[in-house]
Design a protein around this motif. Structure first.
Motif: not given
Length: 469
Positions: A55-56, A60-61, A65-71, A100-106
């Protein structure tokens, strides 16, 4: 048109994007991973460590690929983002790498509100509730999030402390958080007014960690004398908890820990011994009077009386918390402590007298005055030595231990004099028809703004006192 809208929004990365505004292929990809997270820890499926790793990796993959998805947030699921969904729906610590990954991204997504208008929540609060071990990491790397106005109106560490008192968060995690965010020790919810963190770690029914309490008290000593909306300070709460614990089947080490906290507060912050709560006008000792048959309570009562002997005559407004003088145990201990105090006072007086006579003799040329101080000093030294020997002999401590043994295990009883006519030899000048004593006590009032007595609801304090009876 939609692509242009998204392109424009990318210039402001703090603005969340509704999933309905995404292109169909991107929305489909978001929906797939969103739903996979949402149902991952379902009732009919027990994920393995490998399942969490997969799942992780997938999350992250897709985000790489689509960084906008964190928003992006789902309008169908009360405005949840990917970060909110994994925090709410995946409780296992194996999900922490992706959180942690999602927080660092946004990181701003930690503050995005979701839920109904009356009870909104944020991912940062959800993390404090469900993933408390991540809070020290957030405090170390994203302190600006905790200083944001959205957090200052509803402190996330309130949830962290609540989880600690529920037994769902370790004391080390709480200490690490406040090491990185020490200003949190000074922050109180102004709406609830339920005390600073130092007070609230005592409010759970689980055992309070002594090391954590002392560390927090040393880092922010002002909290030791800061009260909640009812005027209870940490020493009040520690005494209430100790009294309640004496009724149950708690292990002896838990009672020992609470006793140690009480002793620490009495020894290092003695002003609290004289502070009355605002509503029921109780001193800390009042909450223990009915439990003076418990050895741990007895030790605390002795120290409270040593520090504030006049409290024996002070009454309160709480009928469940009688004046200390109503307890025969307290009366007996009080007499021994009076003897101890007189011996100490005599030593001090004789020492001061000898020094004063020597000063007077040095100013006189009379042979009588020159010899008199030497005689008196010799006698006072002998007398002081006799008093000190009695104090050092443990005679008085042994007498107190004997009193404790006699009362241990029995239901605490009120004195015969108190039951017969409502007045004991210690209650002269006290009007039993009133809640306040008429003696010249030095009890301290906690200076708070006026408040409405009708607001005194059923809370942990009232429940605790009901348990005592």
């Amino acid at each position: 048109m939609i692509n242009q809208c998204i392109k424009n929004e990318q210039h402001n990365e703090t603005i969340p994007i509704a999933d309905e505004n995404l292109p169909d292929d991107l929305k489909s990809e978001f929906d797939v991973i969103f739903n996979e997270i949402y149902i991952f820890e379902r009732v009919d499926f027990t994920p393995t460590a490998a399942d969490y790793d997969n799942l992780n990796h997938r999350i992250q993959s897709i985000v790489n690929k689509n960084p906008i998805l964190v928003r992006v947030f789902s309008k169908d699921i009360i405005c949840w983002s990917l970060l909110t969904t994994i925090c709410e729906k995946v409780h296992n610590n194996l999900s922490h790498p992706t959180i942690k990954y999602l927080i660092e991204k946004n990181p701003i997504a930690l503050l995005w509100k979701w839920g109904d208008i009356d009870h909104p929540s944020t991912p940062i609060k959800c993390i404090a509730m469900n993933h408390c071990t991540l809070m020290p990491w957030i405090a170390e790397n994203f302190q600006w999030v905790l200083d944001h106005p959205k957090c200052l109106n509803n402190f996330p560490h309130n949830e962290l402390v609540h989880r600690y008192t529920d037994g769902r968060c370790h004391a080390d995690v709480v200490q690490q958080f406040f090491e990185h965010y020490p200003q949190g020790l000074r922050q109180e919810d102004k709406l609830m007014q339920d005390g600073l963190p130092l007070f609230r770690i005592l409010c759970g029914w689980d055992n309070c960690d002594v090391h954590l309490f002392k560390w927090m008290a040393e880092k922010y000593p002002t909290a030791v004398l800061h009260g909640d909306r009812y005027g209870h300070i940490p020493l009040h709460m520690a005494c209430i908890s100790l009294a309640c614990m004496s009724l149950g089947l708690n292990p002896p080490e838990e009672k020992e820990h609470l006793k140690e906290i009480c002793m620490f507060l009495i020894a290092n912050h003695s002003r609290g011994v004289r502070m009355k709560s605002r509503h029921d006008r109780c001193l800390p000792i009042h909450y223990l009077v009915k439990r003076c048959n418990c050895p741990f309570v007895q030790e605390v009562i002795v120290q409270l009386l040593r520090e504030y002997p006049e409290s024996i005559n002070i009454s309160s407004k709480n009928k469940l918390c009688p004046a200390p003088k109503s307890s025969y145990f307290v009366q007996q201990v009080g007499l021994v402590l009076d003897t101890e105090k007189k011996l100490q006072s005599e030593i001090q007086s004789l020492t001061n007298l000898s020094e004063a006579l020597l000063d007077a003799a040095s100013c006189s040329k009379s042979d009588l005055w020159m010899s008199l101080p030497t005689i008196i000093q010799s006698w006072s030294k002998s007398r002081c030595q006799a008093c000190q020997e009695r104090l050092d002999s443990n005679e008085l401590d042994d007498e107190i231990c004997g009193i404790c043994k006699v009362h241990e295990g029995d239901d605490p009883q009120e004195s015969d004099d108190e039951e017969s006519d409502g007045l004991s030899s210690l209650s002269e000048g006290v009007d039993h028809g009133e809640s306040e004593d008429n003696s010249d006590s030095e009890a301290l009032e906690i200076d708070y703004e006026e408040w409405d007595d009708d607001s005194y609801g059923i809370d942990v304090i009232v429940l605790a006192m009901n348990k005592i009876t």
